[in-house]
Enzyme design. Sequence first.
Site, short mmCIF file in Angstrom:
data_model
loop_
_atom_site.label_atom_id
_atom_site.label_comp_id
_atom_site.label_asym_id
_atom_site.label_seq_id
_atom_site.Cartn_x
_atom_site.Cartn_y
_atom_site.Cartn_z
N THR A 70 -49.35 0.96 133.59
CA THR A 70 -50.84 0.30 132.39
C THR A 70 -51.79 -0.86 132.84
OG1 THR A 70 -48.82 0.87 130.36
CG2 THR A 70 -50.04 -0.52 129.81
N ASN A 146 -49.72 13.85 130.79
CA ASN A 146 -48.45 13.35 130.87
C ASN A 146 -48.02 14.63 130.17
OD1 ASN A 146 -50.34 11.39 129.70
ND2 ASN A 146 -48.45 11.35 128.58
N GLN A 176 -48.99 10.45 136.57
CA GLN A 176 -47.79 12.13 136.82
C GLN A 176 -48.71 13.65 138.12
OE1 GLN A 176 -45.94 13.08 134.97
NE2 GLN A 176 -46.36 11.33 133.89
N CYS A 315 -44.75 6.92 125.34
CA CYS A 315 -45.14 5.81 124.55
C CYS A 315 -46.11 5.72 123.36
CB CYS A 315 -46.41 5.26 125.63
SG CYS A 315 -46.00 5.05 127.05
N1 PLP Z 1 -50.26 6.82 132.95
C1 PLP Z 1 -50.13 8.14 132.85
C2 PLP Z 1 -50.19 9.65 133.01
C3 PLP Z 1 -48.45 7.75 132.27
O1 PLP Z 1 -47.41 8.83 131.95
C4 PLP Z 1 -47.59 6.65 131.54
C5 PLP Z 1 -46.71 6.64 130.92
O2 PLP Z 1 -45.98 7.02 131.00
C6 PLP Z 1 -48.62 5.22 132.45
C7 PLP Z 1 -49.82 5.44 133.11
C8 PLP Z 1 -47.64 4.34 132.21
O3 PLP Z 1 -47.03 3.58 132.83
P1 PLP Z 1 -46.12 2.54 132.98
O4 PLP Z 1 -44.86 2.71 132.15
O5 PLP Z 1 -45.74 2.44 134.58
O6 PLP Z 1 -46.79 1.64 132.52
#
Ligand code: PLP
Length: 371
Positions: A70, A146, A176, A315
């Site tokens: 993120t 994802n 992913q 999320c």
């Molecule tokens: N980007 C994608 C494609 C994800 O699947 C995720 C997690 O669900 C994230 C970003 C966010 O990652 P993080 O949990 O390390 O902030």
Amino acid sequence: MVYLDNAATTKMFEECADVLKKYACMDFYNPSAEYGQAVNISRELDNARKSLLNKLGASKGDVVFTGGATESNNLAVMGSVRNGSWEYVFSAGEHPSVFNVAHHLKELGHIVHFVPLQRNGQVDYDALKTMLNKNTRLISIMHVSNETGVINDLAKISQIRDEYASKALFHADGVQAFCKMPFRLDELGVDLYSISAHKFHGPKGVGALYVKNKSSLKNIVYGGGQEGGFRSGTENVAGIKAMQCAFEQIDVAENFEKVQDLKRQFLSIVAGCNGAMYVDSESPYIVSLSFEGVNGETLMRAVEDQMIVGMGSACSAKHAGNRILKEMKFSPDKIKSSIRVSFNAYLSLEDVKNAGNYLVETYEKLLEKVK
Ligand code: PLP
């Protein structure tokens, strides 16, 4: 219990726990300090940086360690923003950690374009071309979805960038994809690439942003100037070294083959069930399924005693509907009846087959009840 929500997070390797402890309790020094012990820690971080570049297949560029994807995504997008009449292009299929930043940019008054998805879940490459011009500053399109496991062709996108918007930076959210499918960044033409350790059996709250050319990016956090000024704050040394421990032990090509087999066998069970459908996707790690006539959440809860499946991005799971499936023109009923199954390479074939059979049996029982 068979855990099939590996796109949300993965179980950490035991070895990473040993590394976490080593750097938290023994080699705990601040890498920015000047004494010998601290200098050694700083060298350990550089060693992790080099090793990550190597795993990414990047012969040039740098790595900025972050607190997860993120943060990497926020740094990539917000760190690319410049004054003037620049334009920013995102795919409509992005994870909220990119998508919501794009909306923030729009609220700030920037020109923001969203490239629609094709029905197969890939970004619409022709539509992308129409949104690019000499003022495009950034293109941000994820590597693997994802939600669906659909893979975007990054090499093709970077060719389009070269032709239609040669000044634009190209960022890809690789969360992913990294450690899940074989690729070399050198061949994909991206400038910025985000990864997250907890998606490949490392700890949560640590990740990285690959930056091809540091002069193209600005920091978004101000402070002591760690990580080349791009991410101030004392580095999460234990997390970074544990992340290194995870990616160094993964044989990406071998795992890919193995998971391909798991997915194939799982889908052959599901395909025998009337009412079940799935999104064809190239990543073996993720499959989006729908079971006609039964609510996805009901099905998820009904199988919970034996298996864990997801409802799409953890999320965004709390929000109604699924933005990505909507983009792919799925009907509201089909969206409501969707679940996400995601694998890891350390599952046994027997567990996966049992899970497939249990899912189908449970669906058929639920369908009987609602009839
Ligand atoms: N980007 C994608 C494609 C994800 O699947 C995720 C997690 O669900 C994230 C970003 C966010 O990652 P993080 O949990 O390390 O902030």
